[in-house]
Design a protein around this motif. Structure first.
Motif, PDB file in Angstrom:
ATOM      1  N   LEU A  43      -5.139   7.134  -4.760  1.00 32.28           N
ATOM      2  CA  LEU A  43      -4.742   5.740  -4.631  1.00 32.28           C
ATOM      3  C   LEU A  43      -4.057   5.476  -3.294  1.00 32.28           C
ATOM      4  CD1 LEU A  43      -3.322   5.233  -8.239  1.00 32.28           C
ATOM      5  CD2 LEU A  43      -5.477   4.313  -7.333  1.00 32.28           C
ATOM      6  N   TYR A  44      -3.247   6.414  -2.865  1.00 37.75           N
ATOM      7  CA  TYR A  44      -2.533   6.286  -1.585  1.00 37.75           C
ATOM      8  C   TYR A  44      -3.518   6.204  -0.427  1.00 37.75           C
ATOM      9  CZ  TYR A  44       0.944   7.364   2.044  1.00 37.75           C
ATOM     10  OH  TYR A  44       1.753   7.322   3.161  1.00 37.75           O
ATOM     11  N   ASN A  45      -4.544   7.030  -0.461  1.00 37.59           N
ATOM     12  CA  ASN A  45      -5.534   7.031   0.615  1.00 37.59           C
ATOM     13  C   ASN A  45      -6.299   5.709   0.705  1.00 37.59           C
ATOM     14  OD1 ASN A  45      -4.910   9.595   1.523  1.00 37.59           O
ATOM     15  ND2 ASN A  45      -6.448  10.602   0.245  1.00 37.59           N
ATOM     16  N   TYR A  46      -6.374   5.003  -0.407  1.00 35.46           N
ATOM     17  CA  TYR A  46      -7.028   3.695  -0.416  1.00 35.46           C
ATOM     18  C   TYR A  46      -6.019   2.548  -0.246  1.00 35.46           C
ATOM     19  CZ  TYR A  46     -11.643   5.497  -1.481  1.00 35.46           C
ATOM     20  OH  TYR A  46     -12.872   6.145  -1.397  1.00 35.46           O
ATOM     21  N   LYS A  47      -4.812   2.924   0.225  1.00 35.14           N
ATOM     22  CA  LYS A  47      -3.752   1.962   0.539  1.00 35.14           C
ATOM     23  C   LYS A  47      -3.264   1.176  -0.682  1.00 35.14           C
ATOM     24  CE  LYS A  47      -5.410   1.404   5.281  1.00 35.14           C
ATOM     25  NZ  LYS A  47      -4.534   2.472   5.786  1.00 35.14           N
ATOM     26  N   LEU A  48      -3.458   1.745  -1.851  1.00 35.22           N
ATOM     27  CA  LEU A  48      -2.907   1.152  -3.070  1.00 35.22           C
ATOM     28  C   LEU A  48      -1.542   1.794  -3.321  1.00 35.22           C
ATOM     29  CD1 LEU A  48      -6.190   1.225  -5.190  1.00 35.22           C
ATOM     30  CD2 LEU A  48      -5.157  -0.762  -4.054  1.00 35.22           C
ATOM     31  N   TYR A  49      -0.619   1.520  -2.394  1.00 37.41           N
ATOM     32  CA  TYR A  49       0.639   2.245  -2.346  1.00 37.41           C
ATOM     33  C   TYR A  49       1.501   2.050  -3.587  1.00 37.41           C
ATOM     34  CZ  TYR A  49      -0.685   2.603   2.567  1.00 37.41           C
ATOM     35  OH  TYR A  49      -1.356   2.849   3.736  1.00 37.41           O
ATOM     36  N   LEU A  50       1.571   0.820  -4.085  1.00 39.84           N
ATOM     37  CA  LEU A  50       2.402   0.557  -5.256  1.00 39.84           C
ATOM     38  C   LEU A  50       1.894   1.331  -6.466  1.00 39.84           C
ATOM     39  CD1 LEU A  50       4.649  -0.900  -6.733  1.00 39.84           C
ATOM     40  CD2 LEU A  50       3.098  -2.848  -7.058  1.00 39.84           C
ATOM     41  N   PHE A  51       0.589   1.282  -6.708  1.00 38.38           N
ATOM     42  CA  PHE A  51       0.030   2.001  -7.854  1.00 38.38           C
ATOM     43  C   PHE A  51       0.197   3.515  -7.690  1.00 38.38           C
ATOM     44  CE2 PHE A  51      -2.385  -2.019  -7.846  1.00 38.38           C
ATOM     45  CZ  PHE A  51      -2.075  -2.456  -9.128  1.00 38.38           C
ATOM     46  N   ALA A  52       0.069   3.978  -6.444  1.00 34.43           N
ATOM     47  CA  ALA A  52       0.263   5.410  -6.178  1.00 34.43           C
ATOM     48  C   ALA A  52       1.690   5.833  -6.516  1.00 34.43           C
ATOM     49  CB  ALA A  52      -0.053   5.711  -4.712  1.00 34.43           C
ATOM     50  N   ARG A  53       2.667   5.010  -6.093  1.00 32.89           N
ATOM     51  CA  ARG A  53       4.065   5.342  -6.397  1.00 32.89           C
ATOM     52  C   ARG A  53       4.348   5.251  -7.893  1.00 32.89           C
ATOM     53  NH1 ARG A  53       7.814   5.836  -2.306  1.00 32.89           N
ATOM     54  NH2 ARG A  53       9.014   6.725  -4.019  1.00 32.89           N
ATOM     55  N   MET A  54       3.687   4.331  -8.571  1.00 34.59           N
ATOM     56  CA  MET A  54       3.865   4.228 -10.022  1.00 34.59           C
ATOM     57  C   MET A  54       3.388   5.499 -10.720  1.00 34.59           C
ATOM     58  SD  MET A  54       2.728   0.248 -10.614  1.00 34.59           S
ATOM     59  CE  MET A  54       2.712   0.387 -12.402  1.00 34.59           C
ATOM     60  N   VAL A  55       2.237   6.024 -10.277  1.00 38.87           N
ATOM     61  CA  VAL A  55       1.723   7.262 -10.864  1.00 38.87           C
ATOM     62  C   VAL A  55       2.677   8.423 -10.588  1.00 38.87           C
ATOM     63  CG1 VAL A  55      -0.137   8.966 -10.767  1.00 38.87           C
ATOM     64  CG2 VAL A  55      -0.683   6.527 -10.767  1.00 38.87           C
ATOM     65  N   SER A  56       3.186   8.507  -9.349  1.00 40.79           N
ATOM     66  CA  SER A  56       4.092   9.613  -9.016  1.00 40.79           C
ATOM     67  C   SER A  56       5.407   9.487  -9.779  1.00 40.79           C
ATOM     68  CB  SER A  56       4.350   9.661  -7.509  1.00 40.79           C
ATOM     69  OG  SER A  56       5.089   8.541  -7.067  1.00 40.79           O
ATOM     70  N   THR A  57       5.836   8.250 -10.045  1.00 40.34           N
ATOM     71  CA  THR A  57       7.061   8.041 -10.825  1.00 40.34           C
ATOM     72  C   THR A  57       6.867   8.482 -12.275  1.00 40.34           C
ATOM     73  OG1 THR A  57       7.738   6.192  -9.418  1.00 40.34           O
ATOM     74  CG2 THR A  57       8.740   6.321 -11.599  1.00 40.34           C
ATOM     75  N   ILE A  58       5.700   8.162 -12.834  1.00 36.80           N
ATOM     76  CA  ILE A  58       5.383   8.626 -14.194  1.00 36.80           C
ATOM     77  C   ILE A  58       5.364  10.152 -14.226  1.00 36.80           C
ATOM     78  CG2 ILE A  58       3.562   8.705 -15.955  1.00 36.80           C
ATOM     79  CD1 ILE A  58       2.797   5.845 -15.026  1.00 36.80           C
TER      80      ILE A  58
END
Length: 218
Positions: A43-58
């Motif tokens: 997700l991060y590589n596709y610049k979906l930064y918020l969703f990427a951080r949400m996954v890492s937070t989970i």
């Protein structure tokens, strides 16, 4: 899928407590954190930064391991126990690396650095990082290096070096070790009887010089 199975085997081969691959899949938070990171990094590589951080937070909530989605991780990373591991955004980790609990791959302040410059460590292949070690800044850890438990590393580490202490300093070989001893995997990057702190060498050398001076003056 092949890389996932290789990671399972790497956990199984480096942890004598693992009794089956199914146990690794179901019970190892380090393995779970890597699965979450694959999704977050995608997700991060596709610049979906918020969703990427949400996954890492989970992932952090369930595993107590915090890996920033931007971190680049090679093949067969083994995070043992994992509690309290933190891996920063611009960190890079090579292949077949072993990290124990409480390790931080931390960054320095971006102030004064060019935009986009690495702020976190670049860890080479086959590195072992002992429990509680802190690697700080855009430093390079050479292939095959071993970082002792609770060491604080703030400068580059050459290939094959063993680092201990605060700040970390290189351990030297007291006697020539056999190839088997050198290649054997050491949990927590523990030193052996044939390896001593470089400061100990200096202290012993100074002690000998003092004894020589005493003899001359006596």
């Amino acid at each position: 899928m092949k890389s996932i199975f290789n990671e399972i085997d790497s956990f199984f081969s480096r942890d004598p407590a693992a009794r089956s691959r199914l146990e690794v899949i179901l019970c190892y938070p380090g393995f779970h954190a890597l699965l979450f990171h694959r999704i977050a990094h995608f997700l991060y590589n596709y610049k979906l930064y918020l969703f990427a951080r949400m996954v890492s937070t989970i992932s952090r909530f369930f595993t107590s391991i915090e890996i920033h989605p931007g971190a680049k991780i090679g093949r067969n990373l083994f995070i043992d126990h994992g509690l309290g591991v933190v891996i920063g955004e611009t960190a890079t980790i090579g292949d077949d690396v072993t990290i124990y609990h409480g390790v931080t791959l931390g960054g320095v302040s971006p102030e004064g650095l060019p935009k986009g410059s690495p702020r976190h460590p670049n860890v080479g292949n086959n590195v072992v990082i002992g429990a509680g070690a802190q690697l700080l800044g855009a430093i390079k850890i050479g292939d095959g290096a071993k970082i002792g438990s609770n060491a604080v590393v703030i400068s580059d580490v050459e290939e094959g070096a063993i680092m201990v202490g605060i700040p970390a300093r290189k351990v030297v070989k007291k006697d020539k070790l056999s190839d088997e001893q050198q290649e054997h995997f050491k949990a927590y990057a523990a030193t052996t009887e044939g390896e001593i702190d470089s400061r100990q060498v200096l202290i012993e050398s100074l002690a000998k010089e003092i004894e020589e001076i005493k003899k001359r003056l006596g």
